[in-house]
Design a protein around this motif. Structure first.
Motif, mmCIF file in Angstrom:
data_model
loop_
_atom_site.group_PDB
_atom_site.id
_atom_site.type_symbol
_atom_site.label_atom_id
_atom_site.label_comp_id
_atom_site.label_asym_id
_atom_site.label_seq_id
_atom_site.Cartn_x
_atom_site.Cartn_y
_atom_site.Cartn_z
ATOM 1 N N VAL A 81 25.230 23.097 -36.218
ATOM 2 C CA VAL A 81 26.454 23.126 -36.308
ATOM 3 C C VAL A 81 26.904 21.650 -35.837
ATOM 4 N N LEU A 82 27.851 21.276 -36.872
ATOM 5 C CA LEU A 82 28.370 19.692 -36.687
ATOM 6 C C LEU A 82 29.810 19.926 -35.915
ATOM 7 N N VAL A 83 29.989 19.068 -34.871
ATOM 8 C CA VAL A 83 31.160 19.220 -34.274
ATOM 9 C C VAL A 83 31.537 17.834 -34.130
ATOM 10 N N GLU A 84 32.829 17.629 -34.475
ATOM 11 C CA GLU A 84 33.527 16.389 -34.507
ATOM 12 C C GLU A 84 34.978 16.599 -33.823
ATOM 13 N N SER A 85 35.690 15.485 -33.271
ATOM 14 C CA SER A 85 36.763 15.564 -32.632
ATOM 15 C C SER A 85 37.708 14.710 -33.633
ATOM 16 N N THR A 86 39.064 15.207 -33.559
ATOM 17 C CA THR A 86 40.032 14.577 -34.352
ATOM 18 C C THR A 86 40.711 13.413 -33.861
ATOM 19 N N GLU A 87 41.581 12.899 -34.440
ATOM 20 C CA GLU A 87 42.581 11.818 -33.819
ATOM 21 C C GLU A 87 43.446 12.452 -33.201
ATOM 22 N N TRP A 88 44.196 11.836 -32.485
ATOM 23 C CA TRP A 88 45.411 12.625 -31.801
ATOM 24 C C TRP A 88 46.715 12.653 -32.792
ATOM 25 N N TYR A 89 47.386 14.050 -32.889
ATOM 26 C CA TYR A 89 48.330 14.228 -33.820
ATOM 27 C C TYR A 89 49.700 14.526 -33.258
ATOM 28 N N GLN A 138 21.461 40.235 -19.133
ATOM 29 C CA GLN A 138 21.970 40.797 -18.068
ATOM 30 C C GLN A 138 21.991 39.973 -16.838
ATOM 31 N N HIS A 139 22.891 39.795 -16.002
ATOM 32 C CA HIS A 139 22.854 39.187 -14.817
ATOM 33 C C HIS A 139 23.672 39.846 -13.797
ATOM 34 N N ASN A 140 23.548 39.841 -12.351
ATOM 35 C CA ASN A 140 24.493 40.491 -11.737
ATOM 36 C C ASN A 140 25.088 41.602 -12.076
ATOM 37 N N GLY A 141 24.562 42.632 -12.859
ATOM 38 C CA GLY A 141 25.229 43.865 -13.288
ATOM 39 C C GLY A 141 26.130 43.795 -14.476
ATOM 40 N N HIS A 142 26.295 42.420 -15.053
ATOM 41 C CA HIS A 142 27.168 42.280 -16.350
ATOM 42 C C HIS A 142 26.232 41.687 -17.302
ATOM 43 N N SER A 143 26.619 41.698 -18.575
ATOM 44 C CA SER A 143 25.866 40.912 -19.573
ATOM 45 C C SER A 143 26.727 39.795 -20.055
ATOM 46 N N PHE A 144 26.075 38.897 -20.102
ATOM 47 C CA PHE A 144 26.627 37.491 -20.729
ATOM 48 C C PHE A 144 25.948 36.874 -21.693
ATOM 49 N N TRP A 145 26.708 36.242 -22.592
ATOM 50 C CA TRP A 145 26.381 35.531 -24.004
ATOM 51 C C TRP A 145 25.606 34.338 -23.483
ATOM 52 N N GLU A 146 24.087 34.245 -24.003
ATOM 53 C CA GLU A 146 23.359 33.115 -23.860
ATOM 54 C C GLU A 146 22.880 32.588 -25.308
ATOM 55 N N PHE A 147 23.170 31.269 -25.590
ATOM 56 C CA PHE A 147 23.052 30.527 -26.654
ATOM 57 C C PHE A 147 21.455 30.248 -26.767
ATOM 58 N N TYR A 148 20.596 30.343 -28.032
ATOM 59 C CA TYR A 148 19.422 29.541 -27.882
ATOM 60 C C TYR A 148 19.133 28.528 -27.872
ATOM 61 N N MET A 152 22.279 25.492 -27.350
ATOM 62 C CA MET A 152 22.506 25.653 -26.145
ATOM 63 C C MET A 152 23.879 24.495 -26.030
ATOM 64 N N PHE A 153 24.062 23.509 -26.810
ATOM 65 C CA PHE A 153 24.881 22.609 -26.695
ATOM 66 C C PHE A 153 26.359 23.104 -27.032
ATOM 67 N N LEU A 154 26.227 24.416 -27.717
ATOM 68 C CA LEU A 154 27.786 25.085 -27.913
ATOM 69 C C LEU A 154 28.182 25.637 -26.458
ATOM 70 N N SER A 155 27.543 25.977 -25.651
ATOM 71 C CA SER A 155 28.075 26.507 -24.157
ATOM 72 C C SER A 155 29.004 25.274 -23.870
ATOM 73 N N HIS A 156 28.519 23.806 -24.043
ATOM 74 C CA HIS A 156 29.161 22.814 -23.585
ATOM 75 C C HIS A 156 30.779 22.683 -24.436
ATOM 76 N N VAL A 157 30.339 22.694 -25.810
ATOM 77 C CA VAL A 157 31.500 22.571 -26.606
ATOM 78 C C VAL A 157 32.555 23.814 -26.316
ATOM 79 N N PHE A 158 32.317 24.890 -25.806
ATOM 80 C CA PHE A 158 33.095 25.957 -25.753
ATOM 81 C C PHE A 158 33.451 26.199 -24.025
ATOM 82 N N ASN A 159 33.192 25.118 -23.261
ATOM 83 C CA ASN A 159 33.311 25.086 -21.818
ATOM 84 C C ASN A 159 32.685 26.443 -21.190
#
Length: 246
Positions: A81-89, A138-148, A152-159
């Motif tokens: 997945v390509l990720v890029e930031s724009t200029e300020w608008y 599964q973690h601590n009784g809840h189900s969370f999304w984990e990227f392969y 994994m960099f998408l976890s950082h992109v999506f904060n």
């Protein structure tokens, strides 16, 4: 009478100049929004996401005040997945107010050629819940999304590195919010500006500055709405009046 006419003419000139300066300082409302510009640039992409990455305000309480947006664009490619930031608008105060709660959120998504413009947590469309990119754990009784690993960099992109997406919230969105914006279950603000912890110009500001901006753009938006309403009523009146004969 001549002097009176000159005074009226001078007042009209001053009014025109003042209004022109004000319009420039708030960006031209008739100009296309940054999102419209970006959608045009991305029209040949089959799949993309546009995230509000950052926002800022400058020169408050002056004739040259400015409101700014910065976006993050994701484009799908084979095996990555390509990720890029724009200029300020520059954006209008009304547009800034519209998205003031959307920092870190996905404003536009295009999936298989279809564009969606409801505001959702970044990655909710196309990535979270998609077995091509990750899986539920599964973690601590809840189900969370984990990227392969390769995504994994998408976890950082999506904060989401330290706060992964919960499956029950995601299921709530899929079940109850089709075609609508989503900030969390039962109208709670679980996602968006108030909970965004990513590095940004907005988060570097103190709370008094943020409160001032919120108050200012809200007031400006209300003024524009009243002005538009008066203009609409005036146009409607002239239209009805024009139907009478001499």
């Amino acid at each position: 009478m001549k002097n009176f006419a000159k005074i009226i003419a001078a007042l009209l000139v001053v009014s025109f100049i003042t209004q022109s300066c004000r319009n420039r300082s708030h960006s031209n409302p008739a100009s296309p929004t940054p999102i419209a510009i970006l959608k045009g640039k991305l029209k040949n992409e089959q799949n993309y996401s546009i995230i509000l990455e950052d926002m800022d305000a400058k020169n408050l309480n002056t004739s040259s005040e400015k409101y700014l947006h910065k976006y993050q664009i994701l484009k799908e490619r084979k095996d990555t997945v390509l990720v890029e930031s724009t200029e300020w608008y520059p954006v209008t105060s009304t547009y800034f107010n519209k998205h003031i709660d959307d920092l870190g959120m996905e404003l536009v998504t295009k999936e298989n050629g279809k564009v969606h413009e409801e505001t959702v947590p970044a990655g909710y469309r196309g990535y979270v819940g998609n077995s091509q990119y990750g899986q539920w754990r599964q973690h601590n009784g809840h189900s969370f999304w984990e990227f392969y690993g390769r995504y994994m960099f998408l976890s950082h992109v999506f904060n989401r590195f330290n706060n992964p997406y919960r499956r029950d919230y995601y299921n709530d969105y899929r079940t109850n919010y089709s075609g609508r914006s989503y900030y969390g279950p039962n109208g709670r603000k679980v996602y968006g500006t108030s909970t965004y912890t990513g590095k940004s110009s907005w988060n570097s500001k103190d709370q008094s500055f943020k409160n001032k901006v919120r108050s200012q753009v809200k007031l400006s938006s209300a003024r524009r709405a009243r002005s538009a309403s008066r203009s609409s009523r005036s146009t409607s009146y002239r239209s009805r009046s024009g139907g009478f004969g001499k």
